[in-house]
Scaffold this motif. Sequence first.
Motif, mmCIF file in Angstrom:
data_model
loop_
_atom_site.group_PDB
_atom_site.id
_atom_site.type_symbol
_atom_site.label_atom_id
_atom_site.label_comp_id
_atom_site.label_asym_id
_atom_site.label_seq_id
_atom_site.Cartn_x
_atom_site.Cartn_y
_atom_site.Cartn_z
ATOM 1 N N GLN A 29 -23.492 -15.301 -29.270
ATOM 2 C CA GLN A 29 -23.284 -15.930 -27.969
ATOM 3 C C GLN A 29 -24.509 -15.772 -27.080
ATOM 4 N N SER A 30 -25.163 -14.623 -27.165
ATOM 5 C CA SER A 30 -26.368 -14.381 -26.372
ATOM 6 C C SER A 30 -27.480 -15.339 -26.762
ATOM 7 N N ILE A 31 -27.632 -15.584 -28.056
ATOM 8 C CA ILE A 31 -28.660 -16.516 -28.525
ATOM 9 C C ILE A 31 -28.353 -17.929 -28.040
ATOM 10 N N LEU A 32 -27.098 -18.333 -28.154
ATOM 11 C CA LEU A 32 -26.718 -19.693 -27.772
ATOM 12 C C LEU A 32 -26.804 -19.930 -26.264
ATOM 13 N N LYS A 33 -26.759 -18.849 -25.497
ATOM 14 C CA LYS A 33 -26.862 -18.970 -24.048
ATOM 15 C C LYS A 33 -28.304 -19.051 -23.563
ATOM 16 N N MET A 34 -29.253 -18.747 -24.453
ATOM 17 C CA MET A 34 -30.664 -18.791 -24.060
ATOM 18 C C MET A 34 -31.063 -20.206 -23.667
ATOM 19 N N GLU A 35 -31.813 -20.310 -22.578
ATOM 20 C CA GLU A 35 -32.235 -21.636 -22.119
ATOM 21 C C GLU A 35 -33.261 -22.247 -23.066
ATOM 22 N N ASN A 36 -34.199 -21.433 -23.532
ATOM 23 C CA ASN A 36 -35.216 -21.912 -24.466
ATOM 24 C C ASN A 36 -35.378 -20.920 -25.615
ATOM 25 N N PRO A 37 -34.396 -20.851 -26.510
ATOM 26 C CA PRO A 37 -34.499 -19.899 -27.621
ATOM 27 C C PRO A 37 -35.652 -20.268 -28.548
ATOM 28 N N ASP A 38 -36.364 -19.257 -29.079
ATOM 29 C CA ASP A 38 -37.431 -19.576 -30.007
ATOM 30 C C ASP A 38 -36.878 -19.582 -31.432
ATOM 31 N N THR A 39 -37.703 -20.009 -32.369
ATOM 32 C CA THR A 39 -37.261 -20.158 -33.755
ATOM 33 C C THR A 39 -36.769 -18.843 -34.343
ATOM 34 N N ASP A 40 -37.460 -17.747 -34.027
ATOM 35 C CA ASP A 40 -37.065 -16.445 -34.565
ATOM 36 C C ASP A 40 -35.654 -16.066 -34.135
ATOM 37 N N ASP A 41 -35.298 -16.390 -32.879
ATOM 38 C CA ASP A 41 -33.946 -16.104 -32.405
ATOM 39 C C ASP A 41 -32.923 -16.986 -33.114
ATOM 40 N N ILE A 42 -33.248 -18.272 -33.222
ATOM 41 C CA ILE A 42 -32.286 -19.211 -33.803
ATOM 42 C C ILE A 42 -31.988 -18.899 -35.264
ATOM 43 N N TYR A 43 -33.025 -18.543 -36.050
ATOM 44 C CA TYR A 43 -32.757 -18.346 -37.471
ATOM 45 C C TYR A 43 -31.873 -17.136 -37.733
ATOM 46 N N LYS A 44 -31.756 -16.220 -36.757
ATOM 47 C CA LYS A 44 -30.865 -15.064 -36.910
ATOM 48 C C LYS A 44 -29.409 -15.496 -37.023
ATOM 49 N N ILE A 45 -29.119 -16.717 -36.572
ATOM 50 C CA ILE A 45 -27.751 -17.234 -36.639
ATOM 51 C C ILE A 45 -27.215 -17.201 -38.069
ATOM 52 N N GLN A 46 -28.113 -17.382 -39.044
ATOM 53 C CA GLN A 46 -27.665 -17.445 -40.435
ATOM 54 C C GLN A 46 -27.120 -16.110 -40.948
ATOM 55 N N TYR A 47 -27.305 -15.028 -40.156
ATOM 56 C CA TYR A 47 -26.812 -13.725 -40.570
ATOM 57 C C TYR A 47 -25.452 -13.383 -39.973
ATOM 58 N N TYR A 48 -24.778 -14.393 -39.406
ATOM 59 C CA TYR A 48 -23.402 -14.151 -38.972
ATOM 60 C C TYR A 48 -22.550 -13.987 -40.235
ATOM 61 N N PRO A 49 -21.647 -12.996 -40.285
ATOM 62 C CA PRO A 49 -20.902 -12.717 -41.520
ATOM 63 C C PRO A 49 -19.944 -13.839 -41.913
ATOM 64 N N MET A 50 -20.069 -14.282 -43.154
ATOM 65 C CA MET A 50 -19.208 -15.334 -43.687
ATOM 66 C C MET A 50 -18.216 -14.707 -44.670
ATOM 67 N N LYS A 51 -17.338 -13.823 -44.144
ATOM 68 C CA LYS A 51 -16.417 -13.083 -45.013
ATOM 69 C C LYS A 51 -14.951 -13.345 -44.703
ATOM 70 N N GLU A 52 -14.593 -13.288 -43.426
ATOM 71 C CA GLU A 52 -13.196 -13.454 -43.032
ATOM 72 C C GLU A 52 -12.953 -14.864 -42.493
ATOM 73 N N ILE A 53 -11.847 -15.472 -42.906
ATOM 74 C CA ILE A 53 -11.523 -16.843 -42.523
ATOM 75 C C ILE A 53 -11.561 -17.033 -41.003
ATOM 76 N N GLU A 54 -10.917 -16.134 -40.271
ATOM 77 C CA GLU A 54 -10.852 -16.290 -38.808
ATOM 78 C C GLU A 54 -12.235 -16.229 -38.175
ATOM 79 N N GLU A 55 -13.094 -15.328 -38.693
ATOM 80 C CA GLU A 55 -14.449 -15.204 -38.159
ATOM 81 C C GLU A 55 -15.260 -16.460 -38.464
ATOM 82 N N ILE A 56 -15.089 -17.010 -39.646
ATOM 83 C CA ILE A 56 -15.828 -18.215 -40.040
ATOM 84 C C ILE A 56 -15.384 -19.411 -39.201
ATOM 85 N N GLU A 57 -14.067 -19.517 -38.984
ATOM 86 C CA GLU A 57 -13.553 -20.594 -38.131
ATOM 87 C C GLU A 57 -14.151 -20.485 -36.731
#
Length: 285
Positions: free
Chosen positions: A181-209
């Motif tokens: 949420q902090s990354i998505l709230k950034m007004e001008n996020p840089d590439t390094d911040d954005i690519y961290k999004i791919q490390y959100y855990p893809m394990k639990e159905i509710e979290e993925i949804e």
Amino acid sequence: MKHFWEIDEEENYYTLEKINEKEIAEAEKKLGVTLPDTYKKLILEQNGGYIVHNAFPTTQPNSWSEDHIQFTHLRGIAEDDGIMESEYLIEEWELPKGLILINGDGHTWVAMDYRKTKENPPIHYFDLEMEEDFKLADSFDELIKGLYTVEYIVDEEAEVDEEAEIEYEIPNEYLSKEELQSILKMENPDTDDIYKIQYYPMKEIEEIEWFFDTIKNHIENVKDEDVLYEIASTVNSLLLINQKMPTNSNIKDLVQQIAKFLEGNEDSLIVNLGEHIAFKIRNIN
């Protein structure tokens, strides 16, 4: 291409003198092939150089990694240090004729493979240490769409010298909801911040949804096309990394909505990412 080239105010080996469409056409005539449109578009923007992403996924083990190759730069068009010296390098490194080398350092090469065609070439990888020659992608566009960023760490116990071992690592601590949420709230996020999004855990159905619903709502309000491209590229990479993540109809529907939104964009590169995302989610589980 949105944020394709690494921004570097200092001169680097791979960035060559600016080129125009006429000079590109002359290069094609000399090479005897038609270069991919996306490659030409990128080279008109900047004639070669280091790029934002640094890897392309593969299931073929190689001397670099078990699941990806390194791709840190794209060679431009010039007689020296560009694709026009491919013939010389092919002879020097005993590579097959009919290639145009777009990335490499002598031990490994990535090439447009014109051995059986004069246009729309597949992309091949050559690993001289392992004597490997295998196809990476069916086209240059597929190569560009599949590029993503990985983090490398140097073993702290190793001596800091040329032989220090470099390891590929996915962080043990995944990105939290608050960090996302902090990354998505950034007004001008840089590439390094954005690519961290791919490390959100893809394990639990509710979290993925929750993740894909959050991304869907966010991109629908993104005003900056560069940021939109980077988020779409990162979602594409996330789906590559998590090909066995649990899904349900709701998750697939959310990802399809993201893909459909991207496909409605005016930028063809963002549209292509949307199509790529739609294809991936159809083939997960």
